[in-house]
Structure formats: structure tokens, C-alpha cells
Design an enzyme around this catalytic site. Sequence first.
Site, short mmCIF file in Angstrom:
data_model
loop_
_atom_site.label_atom_id
_atom_site.label_comp_id
_atom_site.label_asym_id
_atom_site.label_seq_id
_atom_site.Cartn_x
_atom_site.Cartn_y
_atom_site.Cartn_z
N SER A 1 0.86 -1.19 0.00
CA SER A 1 0.00 0.00 0.00
C SER A 1 0.89 1.24 0.00
CB SER A 1 -0.89 -0.06 1.25
OG SER A 1 -1.64 1.12 1.39
N LYS B 1 -0.99 -0.92 -4.46
CA LYS B 1 -2.21 -0.17 -4.11
C LYS B 1 -1.81 1.28 -3.87
CE LYS B 1 -4.68 -0.02 0.32
NZ LYS B 1 -5.33 -0.85 1.36
N LYS C 1 -2.89 4.95 -2.50
CA LYS C 1 -3.85 5.72 -1.71
C LYS C 1 -4.27 6.92 -2.56
CE LYS C 1 -3.98 3.60 2.30
NZ LYS C 1 -5.24 3.08 2.87
N ASP D 1 -7.15 3.00 -3.05
CA ASP D 1 -7.87 3.03 -1.77
C ASP D 1 -8.12 4.48 -1.39
OD1 ASP D 1 -8.94 2.65 0.74
OD2 ASP D 1 -7.16 1.69 1.61
N GLU E 1 -11.07 0.67 -3.44
CA GLU E 1 -11.39 0.33 -2.05
C GLU E 1 -12.01 1.54 -1.34
OE1 GLU E 1 -7.85 -1.12 -0.14
OE2 GLU E 1 -8.70 -1.05 1.87
N ASP F 1 -13.75 -1.76 2.84
CA ASP F 1 -12.85 -1.93 3.99
C ASP F 1 -13.61 -1.42 5.22
OD1 ASP F 1 -10.91 -1.60 5.97
OD2 ASP F 1 -9.46 -0.54 4.72
N LYS G 1 -9.92 -7.31 7.42
CA LYS G 1 -8.91 -6.97 8.43
C LYS G 1 -9.43 -7.52 9.75
CE LYS G 1 -7.37 -2.52 6.58
NZ LYS G 1 -7.50 -1.06 6.73
N GLY H 1 -4.27 -4.64 6.00
CA GLY H 1 -3.27 -4.47 7.05
C GLY H 1 -3.46 -3.15 7.76
O1 OSB Z 1 -7.16 1.57 4.57
O2 OSB Z 1 -6.09 -0.20 4.24
C1 OSB Z 1 -6.20 0.88 4.81
C2 OSB Z 1 -3.09 1.49 6.94
C3 OSB Z 1 -3.65 2.05 8.06
C4 OSB Z 1 -5.01 2.29 8.09
C5 OSB Z 1 -5.81 1.93 7.01
C6 OSB Z 1 -5.25 1.34 5.89
C7 OSB Z 1 -3.87 1.14 5.85
C8 OSB Z 1 -3.16 0.61 4.67
C9 OSB Z 1 -1.81 -0.02 4.89
O3 OSB Z 1 -3.57 0.72 3.55
C10 OSB Z 1 -1.90 -1.49 4.94
C11 OSB Z 1 -0.62 -2.12 5.43
O4 OSB Z 1 0.34 -2.16 4.67
O5 OSB Z 1 -0.58 -2.55 6.61
MG MG Z 2 -8.36 0.51 3.17
#
Ligand code: OSB
Ligand code: MG
Length: 366
Positions: free
Chosen positions: A133, A159, A161, A187, A212, A237, A261, A289
Site C-alpha cells: 500500500s 495499491k 492511496k 484506496d 477500495e 474496507d 482486516k 493491514g
Molecule cells: O485503509 O487499508 C487501509 C493502513 C492504516 C489504516 C488503514 C489502511 C492502511 C493501509 C496499509 O492501507 C496497509 C498495510 O500495509 O498494513
Molecule cells: Mg483501506
Amino acid sequence: MKITGIELRRIAMPLRAPFRTSFGVETARDILLLRVVTPEAEGWGECVAMSDPLYNSEYVDGAVDVLKRFFIPALPERVDALSVKRALKPFKGHKMAKAALETGVLDAQLRTAGQSFGSFLGASRDRVPCGVSVGIMDSIPQLLESVGEFVDEGYVRIKLKIEPGWDLAPVRAVRERFGDDLLLQVDANAAYTLADARQLAKLDAFDLLLIEQPLADDDLVQHAQLAKQMRTPICLDESIESVEDAAAAITLGSASIINIKPGRVGGYLEAKAIHDLCVAHGVPVWCGGMLETGLGRAANVALAALPGFILPGDTSASRRYYATDITTPFELADGHLDVPTGPGLGIDPIVDILDSVTTSSEWIKF
Ligand code: OSB
Ligand code: MG
């Protein structure tokens, strides 16, 4: 199983690079760890709540409070993971705090029984393909450099953001630089509204695996409407906190893919139930994650080895997050992480490292 006591340990883990999302910038993780001690074994639960209630309503200090005030006192005399889940069910919300306690108990239970998380959950593979991510950056060149490094390391899926103002341009730039074969998804962490549907539909041109959580966490109906206005599959999510939420989203057509998650849904038992529901409905899932340490990562990697996890997860290697993890680091091999095979999580904290990052510790005697 009888619990002797539970240690609540707070650790401070600096991130190797700031991680920016539509809801904020994270430069270090403030993490609550639970150490569940029984005469036979010790189990670890990592609470994935963040410092501030920006991803969802939970936050670390709140998790500590609800655990001490309500959840730990509600545990029955003899416990296993299922009895923890039942004992905590009457309490509303606080899924991340519940997950940490249930996972600590499950780890102690499995270590005692000599069974791994993967075997207990029903893993069907011994390694899992990994995505990464990538946060919002200050510029496109900076993003391309970062994505290039991850691609070189072997990550099989990227992915990005996104947020309003950082969506089409970064996606286009990454597609142009890395080609059509790169598995790519985005995402939004709930940064858009249905009024943005036309802008979001422009992402259809880039053959994304999924988008996402484009809309707010309580907008299941709007997500179903958005799904009719764009071709890119919608993945949820934040909206999915239980198997009931997942069933509603599938029935309404709000999501065709679900990010699981364990922390967000209250633990690995609920995560497994959502997986089973999705498999029964032909809905692909993948493991999200929350920037976990090696302890939380071990359990996530085990979950991601279940047969319904057909898309690569955000289960990246330790070094993607931390210069020094509190466990033996998870290392990427050919784009995959190995599923631990030892009893319970199959991995232990390294005592000296754990002590060096600990900011506070409290022992609750039973
Ligand atoms: O939205 O998936 C998410 C990290 C912290 C809070 C929300 C998210 C995330 C990530 C990172 O996208 C996922 C990871 O690499 O642990
Ligand atoms: Mg997410």
C-alpha cells in the site's frame, strides 16, 4: 484454560517513511500489545487501533480503557477464543480492542495445543503473494520512484492511496510507467461522495483490480449506486465490521470484493466467518493491514493463506514499515511471505528489541 494475568504493553514504532492517507499522516505507530499469560503458555494480541480516531472510531487510549474497564473483567473463569468472543458480544463496537484480547487468548490456546494459526484457521497454502500500500506523495516523480522500488523488491500488486486531487494523475502516471500488466488498485479511505461518481468513473480507463472504500463507512446504499456508475469493482474496507455487514453489502450490491482486516471485524474467528460467507457467494477477499508489527503480521499471513483469499493482500514485509521489527523480520521471497508453521503465531518478540521500544507496561493479575 485459566489466565494468570494479562500485560498491557505500549510500544512506539517509528515508520521508515511517513504514510499519508486521505485521513492523515502517520510517522510512527503507537501500538498496544496484550500478553496473555497462562500456566502453559503466553499468547500475544496486537491491537491495530491507531492513535487518533480517524480511520475508524477507535483509538489506542480508548482501547486500553475499554479493555481494562469492561472486557478483561468480563472474561469467564476458563477461557478459549470462542468463549472470549461470546463474553464480549454484549458490548457494542470496540472491535479492535476485542480482536486484540481474542487473539492473545487464541495464541495462548494454540501454543498450548501445539497448533499453528494457519492450521487452526484452515490455511490451504504455505506462502502468500504480497501487495504493498503506497501512501499519498508530494509529487508524481516521488510516487513513481517509490512504486519502482516496491516493484523491484518483487511486490506482485501495488495499491495507491487516493483522495480528491490525487487520483487520476497518479494512477495514469503509474500505468504509463509500469505498464498494463502491473496489478494495480486504489484506496480512498472514504474520501469521496456519490457526487464524485463521474470523476471516479474516469478511473475505469486504467483497468484497476478494484477501488477500495470510495465513500463513507456507513454508505452501503450509496456504494451500491456507485457500483452501477462505474466498471471498476468496488471493494469495502471500513464499511465491513461483521459478517452481517458483509452479508448486507453482498445482498445490496455495495461490494463485489471485500478487504478482511481481523482487527476491524473483532478478531480472527469473525474474519474466518466473513471469508466463509464470501466463498459461499463467490466474492473474492483479500487480507488488509494496519501497519502491524511481526506479531500481527504473522496472524494476518496465516489468514491470507485461506482458499478464498484470491487477491494479494497488504501483507508486506517488515522492512516496508520498520527499520527494526520486534520479531524476526518477515522477508519477501519472490513476492511472497511464508506462512509461519510453529505453534500459535509461530513467532516471538525479541525481548531486547521489545523492551527498547516499550513506552509503558501494566500487569493485570487475575
Ligand atoms: O485503509 O487499508 C487501509 C493502513 C492504516 C489504516 C488503514 C489502511 C492502511 C493501509 C496499509 O492501507 C496497509 C498495510 O500495509 O498494513
Ligand atoms: Mg483501506
